[in-house]
Design a protein around this motif. Sequence first.
Motif, mmCIF file in Angstrom:
data_model
loop_
_atom_site.group_PDB
_atom_site.id
_atom_site.type_symbol
_atom_site.label_atom_id
_atom_site.label_comp_id
_atom_site.label_asym_id
_atom_site.label_seq_id
_atom_site.Cartn_x
_atom_site.Cartn_y
_atom_site.Cartn_z
ATOM 1 N N ASP A 192 30.267 19.263 34.587
ATOM 2 C CA ASP A 192 31.161 19.592 35.699
ATOM 3 C C ASP A 192 32.493 20.135 35.213
ATOM 4 O O ASP A 192 32.950 19.816 34.116
ATOM 5 C CB ASP A 192 31.414 18.342 36.553
ATOM 6 C CG ASP A 192 30.238 18.055 37.468
ATOM 7 O OD1 ASP A 192 29.862 18.969 38.238
ATOM 8 O OD2 ASP A 192 29.687 16.945 37.400
ATOM 9 N N GLU A 217 33.386 13.231 37.377
ATOM 10 C CA GLU A 217 33.441 11.765 37.309
ATOM 11 C C GLU A 217 34.113 11.314 36.024
ATOM 12 O O GLU A 217 34.601 10.199 35.933
ATOM 13 C CB GLU A 217 32.022 11.189 37.341
ATOM 14 C CG GLU A 217 31.377 11.285 38.704
ATOM 15 C CD GLU A 217 29.937 10.771 38.702
ATOM 16 O OE1 GLU A 217 29.415 10.560 39.804
ATOM 17 O OE2 GLU A 217 29.350 10.590 37.618
ATOM 18 N N ASP A 230 31.968 8.643 48.769
ATOM 19 C CA ASP A 230 30.841 9.237 48.077
ATOM 20 C C ASP A 230 29.631 8.340 48.256
ATOM 21 O O ASP A 230 29.527 7.289 47.629
ATOM 22 C CB ASP A 230 31.147 9.454 46.602
ATOM 23 C CG ASP A 230 32.068 10.659 46.437
ATOM 24 O OD1 ASP A 230 33.168 10.467 45.940
ATOM 25 O OD2 ASP A 230 31.674 11.750 46.853
ATOM 26 N N PRO A 232 26.454 20.709 39.053
ATOM 27 C CA PRO A 232 25.846 19.396 38.814
ATOM 28 C C PRO A 232 26.318 18.317 39.795
ATOM 29 O O PRO A 232 25.505 17.497 40.241
ATOM 30 C CB PRO A 232 26.292 19.046 37.386
ATOM 31 C CG PRO A 232 26.646 20.340 36.753
ATOM 32 C CD PRO A 232 27.077 21.261 37.835
ATOM 33 N N HIS A 233 27.609 18.321 40.160
ATOM 34 C CA HIS A 233 28.080 17.230 41.037
ATOM 35 C C HIS A 233 27.407 17.294 42.404
ATOM 36 O O HIS A 233 27.190 16.260 43.047
ATOM 37 C CB HIS A 233 29.617 17.237 41.151
ATOM 38 C CG HIS A 233 30.181 18.343 41.988
ATOM 39 N ND1 HIS A 233 30.297 18.261 43.353
ATOM 40 C CD2 HIS A 233 30.636 19.576 41.653
ATOM 41 C CE1 HIS A 233 30.824 19.384 43.817
ATOM 42 N NE2 HIS A 233 31.028 20.209 42.807
ATOM 43 N N GLY A 243 21.214 13.452 45.041
ATOM 44 C CA GLY A 243 20.112 12.721 44.414
ATOM 45 C C GLY A 243 19.042 13.638 43.850
ATOM 46 O O GLY A 243 17.875 13.274 43.776
ATOM 47 N N PRO A 297 19.019 17.305 37.620
ATOM 48 C CA PRO A 297 19.934 18.319 37.109
ATOM 49 C C PRO A 297 19.199 19.617 36.789
ATOM 50 O O PRO A 297 17.969 19.631 36.736
ATOM 51 C CB PRO A 297 20.501 17.688 35.831
ATOM 52 C CG PRO A 297 19.530 16.632 35.439
ATOM 53 C CD PRO A 297 18.823 16.191 36.685
ATOM 54 N N GLN A 319 28.972 15.917 31.781
ATOM 55 C CA GLN A 319 27.931 16.028 32.808
ATOM 56 C C GLN A 319 27.791 17.473 33.277
ATOM 57 O O GLN A 319 27.034 17.754 34.206
ATOM 58 C CB GLN A 319 28.277 15.140 34.005
ATOM 59 C CG GLN A 319 28.168 13.654 33.686
ATOM 60 C CD GLN A 319 28.511 12.796 34.899
ATOM 61 O OE1 GLN A 319 29.505 13.038 35.589
ATOM 62 N NE2 GLN A 319 27.685 11.793 35.169
ATOM 63 N N THR A 329 23.842 7.916 45.711
ATOM 64 C CA THR A 329 22.772 8.899 45.809
ATOM 65 C C THR A 329 21.444 8.251 46.202
ATOM 66 O O THR A 329 20.593 8.894 46.772
ATOM 67 C CB THR A 329 22.602 9.651 44.479
ATOM 68 O OG1 THR A 329 22.543 8.674 43.452
ATOM 69 C CG2 THR A 329 23.730 10.594 44.234
ATOM 70 N N ASP A 330 21.303 6.955 45.941
ATOM 71 C CA ASP A 330 20.035 6.341 46.312
ATOM 72 C C ASP A 330 19.936 6.135 47.829
ATOM 73 O O ASP A 330 18.899 5.756 48.342
ATOM 74 C CB ASP A 330 19.813 5.028 45.544
ATOM 75 C CG ASP A 330 20.902 4.010 45.806
ATOM 76 O OD1 ASP A 330 20.829 2.910 45.272
ATOM 77 O OD2 ASP A 330 21.841 4.332 46.574
ATOM 78 N N ARG A 371 23.964 15.839 41.946
ATOM 79 C CA ARG A 371 24.093 14.377 41.827
ATOM 80 C C ARG A 371 24.280 13.737 43.188
ATOM 81 O O ARG A 371 23.622 12.767 43.533
ATOM 82 C CB ARG A 371 25.300 14.036 40.944
ATOM 83 C CG ARG A 371 24.956 13.633 39.533
ATOM 84 C CD ARG A 371 26.051 12.864 38.823
ATOM 85 N NE ARG A 371 27.429 13.192 39.123
ATOM 86 C CZ ARG A 371 28.121 14.180 38.555
ATOM 87 N NH1 ARG A 371 27.552 14.963 37.661
ATOM 88 N NH2 ARG A 371 29.380 14.393 38.880
ATOM 89 N N ALA A 372 25.208 14.310 43.981
ATOM 90 C CA ALA A 372 25.504 13.731 45.293
ATOM 91 C C ALA A 372 24.290 13.786 46.214
ATOM 92 O O ALA A 372 24.173 13.005 47.150
ATOM 93 C CB ALA A 372 26.684 14.455 45.936
#
Length: 458
Positions: free
Chosen positions: A347, A354, A20, A427-428, A434, A437, A345, A23-24, A431-432
């Motif tokens: 999910d 997570e 994974d 949402p995941h 970046g 939401p 979150q 995300t940054d 998130r992945a």
Amino acid sequence: MRRAAALLLASALGCQEPLDAPTDAVSAPDVLADTALAPVTDPLSMPTEPTLSPSAFKPAEQCASCHADHVAEWRGSHHAYAMIDPVFRALVAVRQTHEGGRSDRFCLQCHSAVATRGGEIEPGFRFEDLSPIALEGVTCEACHRVTSVDRPNNSGHRIDVGAPIGGPHATPVANDFHASRHDPLFEQSEFCAGCHDVVEVIGLPLERPYEEWLESPAGADGRTCQDCHMPASLGRLVTGGPERTRHSHRFVGVDVPATATGAAAETLDAAVQALLEGAADLDVEAHPAAARAGERLDVVVTVTSRVEGHSLPTGSAFLRELWVHAVVLDAEGRVIHETGALDEQGDLKGPFSELDPYGDPSLMQFGARLLDATGTPTIFPWRAVEVASTAIPAGHQRTQTLHVPVPLDAAGPLTVEATLRFRATPPHVLRALGMPPGVTIRDLVSRSVSVPVSDVEP
Ligand code: HEC
Ligand code: HEC
Ligand code: HEC
Ligand code: HEC
Ligand code: HEC
């Protein structure tokens, strides 16, 4: 055999990044990571030298003076959104950081065939450097200058900007702006297949609505993609023209592009909701019909697809989520059993959660899951060696039994409430990528059953 070959290829492509990606890491692609790997090319759809000139294509704006309604509908559609869609741009950016731009043409060949064939997509390209016509994505002439479909996937259509504008009408009135050409291809599913069936670089079929359609009831009796996604009505193609059959260019699917606002967004939202509400039936039965405290109640949940043209869900099914939320309550409102609830979150409590990846063993979810070479679920298609599908084929149903232990002190009657829910972007995924939401959940259909409780026999 194919799987083994895919595995070999995948390791040859060098999947060494952590599973994974943080995300940054999703930022502008200024580093070409794997420069040793040659860019992916194809003579028709990903040529190394330009085969057409983007400046020869006319923007949608120029069609509006005569085809105002078609242009207005198209503007609110996913086709106009194909190059500005933030989810698309974010996924392309991740692939660029993972693969150094070698697959840029691959990702762009359908979202902007004009840019890809016109030489604007060099490995490591940036969206902000593209010409306006490239950014129009699946624009009018990207479709109406198509002259044939050579393969029913991966941008397999031929585009000839010198050919007359193709369309479904046999006797179009002549006009000064463009020559017209009647072409039955525009009424066939093959026309859509060129872009809607996606095969990954290693040969893995990722999206296959056309293949599914070939085996579907609609495919068997000749109902096309257009019949459902471009519904016909009586109208005029141009102001002052004769009355004719026209086809909606809104291309209603499963979500509303962020570019649609105000009344247009509301209309589109209602159309998406209607399409999805018509897509499935839900049935709930309890066995035995009267529950016994201290014993097991079996709740049989059946989801039946009413989509006759392809699987439910289809297309980018590995990004979508379709699932059953079911809850069993006693008369005091106490939750006795629940599946399909969300973690904090937002999910589902499955492999992408997570917080609670094992929290929902009886989750009923339908879609496609990409698995990498270690069998780990991923949302990044270039890491996938296998697609595990739980989508419901056209006309089929899926049944699952929830085994619910009824507590000794359960107050009857029990209520079973079940809802079939859908979301285009969970949402995941955001998130992945970046991304901020913000997820719309749509409820397709709900059922509720009351189950009396009898005491345990002495
Ligand atoms: C064969 C043509 C084709 C290729 C190649 C292709 N796409 Fe797409 N893409 C589509 C189509 C068609 C859709 C709409 C499918 C749907 O909504 O189910 C789509 C949808 C998407 C979406 C979903 C958009 C949303 O808002 O939910 C993303 C993200 C995306 N593509 C990214 C990519 C990336 C990244 C690549 C390269 C790995 C790629 N695409 C390659 C045709 C293609
Ligand atoms: C000057 C007016 C005018 C402009 C501008 C114009 N068209 Fe047309 N178009 C027409 C007329 C007139 C017809 C025929 C209408 C009829 O027969 O009812 C037509 C027909 C069509 C058809 C149907 C062809 C068929 O055989 O089914 C398509 C598709 C089409 N136009 C696309 C476009 C596109 C795309 C653009 C912009 C690049 C465009 N038009 C710009 C006037 C125009
Ligand atoms: C009989 C009507 C029917 C036909 C024929 C049909 N569709 Fe659909 N399509 C639907 C419905 C209903 C949905 C919403 C439910 C779903 O996603 O399956 C949908 C959804 C879609 C989506 C959005 C999927 C997603 O989750 O992103 C795409 C893309 C799509 N269809 C493409 C096609 C293509 C391409 C064809 C022809 C090969 C086609 N459809 C034929 C009814 C139809
Ligand atoms: C994704 C491909 C696609 C795009 C993009 C597209 N069209 Fe079409 N268009 C079609 C198809 C397919 C038909 C015929 C549908 C049928 O006969 O079932 C059609 C039909 C038409 C017609 C004939 C009348 C009718 O409604 O059947 C006109 C005019 C037209 N399009 C204009 C436009 C204009 C103007 C744009 C851009 C604003 C545009 N189209 C964008 C695929 C597309
Ligand atoms: C030139 C390539 C191309 C052709 C041809 C094409 N599409 Fe698309 N289509 C796309 C892409 C790319 C997207 C996704 C854009 C995005 O949102 O990122 C898309 C999105 C859609 C969606 C919206 C799916 C959603 O997520 O809600 C529908 C519905 C659709 N197309 C139907 C059709 C039909 C029907 C045809 C044939 C008449 C067709 N398309 C032909 C490229 C194409």
